[in-house]
Motif scaffolding. Structure first.
Motif, PDB file in Angstrom:
ATOM      1  N   ASP A 199      -5.741   4.445   5.013  1.00 25.49           N
ATOM      2  CA  ASP A 199      -4.836   4.366   3.742  1.00 25.49           C
ATOM      3  C   ASP A 199      -5.831   3.471   2.850  1.00 25.49           C
TER       4      ASP A 199
ATOM      5  N   TYR B  32       2.099   6.239  -2.706  1.00 25.04           N
ATOM      6  CA  TYR B  32       2.758   7.581  -2.516  1.00 25.04           C
ATOM      7  C   TYR B  32       4.138   7.628  -3.158  1.00 25.04           C
ATOM      8  N   LYS B  33       4.494   6.583  -4.176  1.00 20.89           N
ATOM      9  CA  LYS B  33       5.794   6.591  -4.659  1.00 20.89           C
ATOM     10  C   LYS B  33       5.422   7.596  -6.309  1.00 20.89           C
TER      11      LYS B  33
ATOM     12  N   LYS C 246       0.791  -1.197  -0.152  1.00 18.60           N
ATOM     13  CA  LYS C 246      -0.166   0.011  -0.047  1.00 18.60           C
ATOM     14  C   LYS C 246       0.815   1.232   0.017  1.00 18.60           C
ATOM     15  N   ASN C 247       2.105   1.127   0.620  1.00 20.97           N
ATOM     16  CA  ASN C 247       2.771   2.235   0.599  1.00 20.97           C
ATOM     17  C   ASN C 247       3.427   2.834  -0.890  1.00 20.97           C
ATOM     18  N   ASP C 248       3.385   1.790  -1.787  1.00 16.53           N
ATOM     19  CA  ASP C 248       3.831   2.255  -3.169  1.00 16.53           C
ATOM     20  C   ASP C 248       2.865   3.320  -3.928  1.00 16.53           C
TER      21      ASP C 248
END
Length: 624
Positions: free
Chosen positions: A258, A200-201, A196-198
């Protein structure tokens, strides 16, 4: 001069403007505004007579020429900006000093009746701005591929150059690791095991032409990587428990998650189980202490059914410090009178606050007692002095709001005494005004009726009152005597007497001419009388605090010292006469021994130093 020349050989037969070009055709790549060198080979076979070779652009214009003679000597000619060099072997180099975009194309080299040699000049260009495309929006734990696309702008466009690519992910170029993989030219980037943090890439790419001094494109627009997920948790922007201050307005507590493509939110008051908000913000208009409690935020994914998360937060309402009670000795007493030297005078301060407060008790700017994280504080005065009279302050505060302050006043009964040191000897010239001033320390205050002035007149003291020549003004703790026009009769000693209900005090001052030399200390400091009550000392709240330098009278001391010195002189002289008479009567033999000659170890006779001294003083006659 910088130039780029890249040769690519082909085995095809090329016709340019009707001229057949022998293979291989040489390819030359050059950046704009740089020198480009074309190379040809002249056919010198059967050179029996002069042979001329022309360098022509594909439009037929002649750019340079070379004429070989039968002996293979040669002459050259060229247009401006073009130079030509050669050797007897027929190797010819044509240099274009500063090529432009329109310099690109086929250049032929040949002579009538002979096959042409050809060079193709390519002017390198910057690849177009790349564009990033995503195969599909992935879910968490999926894989997906991104493609970077750009086009060469090198002229002519029939070249065989390729592009290579560079990726930048969150400011890291071509990141490595098991999750990243690339095609051979790096045109594609595959990202595996999506998390899930991808989301913000930020991803960009750029292209570069694979040739010496090939240009690189500008970087693509930033591509925001997108991932479908969540919500995993409902995040609240403040820590639990959350502290608020009573009276705060427009307080917002935000809930976020998120989730993608979006989330919806609901706030519930767990005390009343009522739904109080249907968006991500819990808004409190005006905070009061009854808003303390537990609140739950529920976050749900708008694109995925039955996917939600809940988080609970506790709130605590804080309020600023308020001094509720500050008293001396007994609760409720804020104006208290005690006697000098009283003991165990307790000063107490109590506050109300949440959380607990820092409390300090101060007097005249000095902190007497201070402590943190408490609700009450006490300070005890032992053996109270008049200088400890005045306004005491309690100050309480915590991290919420302004400090709270409360005062209590302590009065200390004491007899009069000087408040501070002052100049007892005052000088003044004739015919000018002068003021004699005295400030006392006393409680109750003497007031106007508690001060009286006298002037020494021979052996008596004459009381002074305001008249045409002098003015006396007294109030509170201070009195002033002003001589409006100093005359010769005004010089001399003055006395001010201070009286209150506990005792009295006398202070002497001496006025003398300014042009007369200093009087003896005995005259200058006639001193003060001893108060008719023990000086227990006190002050009142409006006095200047903290000064304890009282003046004392020196008259008795000076008289005593003078009598002591005189008595000592008389006693010493009497002792001297007694010793002298006893020596004359009892020690005459001793003095005679001193006058006899002594024998040195060597056998020589000599007088001692004492004998010599006595002989010189006349003692020889006394003993003879």
């Amino acid at each position: 001069m910088k130039f780029t020349a890249v040769i690519l050989l082909t085995d095809i037969f090329i016709t340019a403007e009707g001229w057949p070009c022998l293979t291989p055709v040489r390819e030359v790549y050059s950046q704009i505004n740089t020198a480009a060198v074309l190379q040809f080979t002249a056919d010198l076979t059967n050179l029996n007579s002069p042979r001329t070779f022309f360098v022509k652009f594909h439009d037929g214009t002649v750019r340079a020429m070379i004429r070989y003679n039968a002996d293979k000597s040669y002459t050259t000619d060229s247009q401006p900006g073009v130079s030509i060099t050669a050797n007897t072997a027929g190797i010819v180099a044509v240099t274009f000093e500063s090529v432009q975009k329109n310099s690109a194309g086929i250049y032929t080299f040949g002579s009538a009746g002979f096959s042409f040699r050809c060079n193709c000049l390519y002017i390198l260009g910057e690849p177009t701005k790349p564009n990033i495309t995503l195969k599909y929006v992935p879910f968490v734990r999926d894989s997906t591929t991104l493609t970077c696309s750009s086009t060469s702008t090198t002229t002519p466009s029939n070249h065989s150059l390729s592009l290579t690519y560079n990726w930048r992910v969150d400011k890291e170029d071509n990141p490595g690791g098991s999750r990243y993989s690339y095609s051979s030219s790096k045109k594609t980037l595959t990202l595996s095991n999506i998390v899930k943090n991808d989301t913000y890439k930020q991803i960009t790419c750029k292209a570069k032409e694979v040739v010496t001094d090939g240009y690189a494109s500008i970087r693509s627009d930033s591509f925001s990587f997108d991932v479908l997920y969540g919500p995993d948790t409902a995040n609240i922007n403040v820590q639990s428990p959350y502290n608020m201050t009573e009276g705060d307005t427009n307080v917002s507590i935000e809930c976020s998650s998120d989730c993608n493509p979006g989330c919806s939110y609901t706030w519930t008051n767990l005390t009343s189980y009522s739904r109080i908000s249907t968006n991500g913000v819990l808004f409190l208009d005006t905070v009061n202490r009854y808003m303390t409690g537990d609140y739950k935020c529920t976050s749900s994914n708008t694109g995925i059914q039955n996917k939600s998360s809940e988080t609970t937060i506790s709130t605590i309402v804080n309020y600023q410090t308020a001094v509720t009670s500050f008293y001396i000795a007994h609760e409720g007493q804020t104006l208290v009178t005690v006697n000098e030297h009283d003991v165990h005078i307790r000063i107490t301060c109590e506050v109300d606050s949440n959380p607990a407060s820092t409390i300090k008790i101060t007097f005249d700017g000095e902190i007497l007692q201070e402590q943190t994280n408490i609700m009450a504080l006490s300070y005890t005065l032992n053996d109270v002095t008049c200088l400890q009279a005045g306004v005491y302050t309690c100050e309480g505060y915590n991290e919420y709001g302004q400090p709270s302050i409360m005062n209590a006043t302590l009065f200390v009964r004491c007899s009069p005494r000087p408040l501070h040191q002052f100049k007892r000897n005052i000088t003044s010239t004739l015919h000018t005004p002068v003021t004699l001033s005295f400030t006392t320390l006393a409680y109750p205050e003497p007031g106007p009726s508690g001060f009286s002035w006298h002037k020494e007149d021979g052996v008596r003291w004459t009381p002074l009152m305001s008249n045409a020549d002098l003015k006396i003004s007294s109030s509170g703790l201070q009195t002033n005597l002003t001589l409006l026009n100093v005359s010769q009769s005004n010089y001399g000693q003055y006395r001010v007497t201070v009286v209150n209900g506990l005792g009295s005090f006398e202070q002497y001052m001496y006025l003398k001419p300014e042009d007369i030399h200093m009087q003896s200390q005995t005259l200058n400091n006639r001193g003060s009388t001893v108060p008719n009550h023990t000086n227990r000392g006190s002050t009142v709240p409006n006095q200047t605090q903290g000064i304890n330098n009282t003046e004392t009278d020196n008259t008795a001391m000076i008289v005593g010292v003078t009598l002591g010195i005189f008595s000592t002189v008389v006693v010493v002289y009497a002792i001297y006469l007694t010793i002298l008479m006893r020596r004359k009567s009892t020690d005459k033999g001793t003095f005679k021994n001193l006058l006899r000659k002594k024998t040195h170890p060597s056998g020589r006779k000599y007088f001692s130093p004492q004998r010599i001294s006595l002989l010189r003083s006349g003692y020889r006659t006394y003993f003879d």
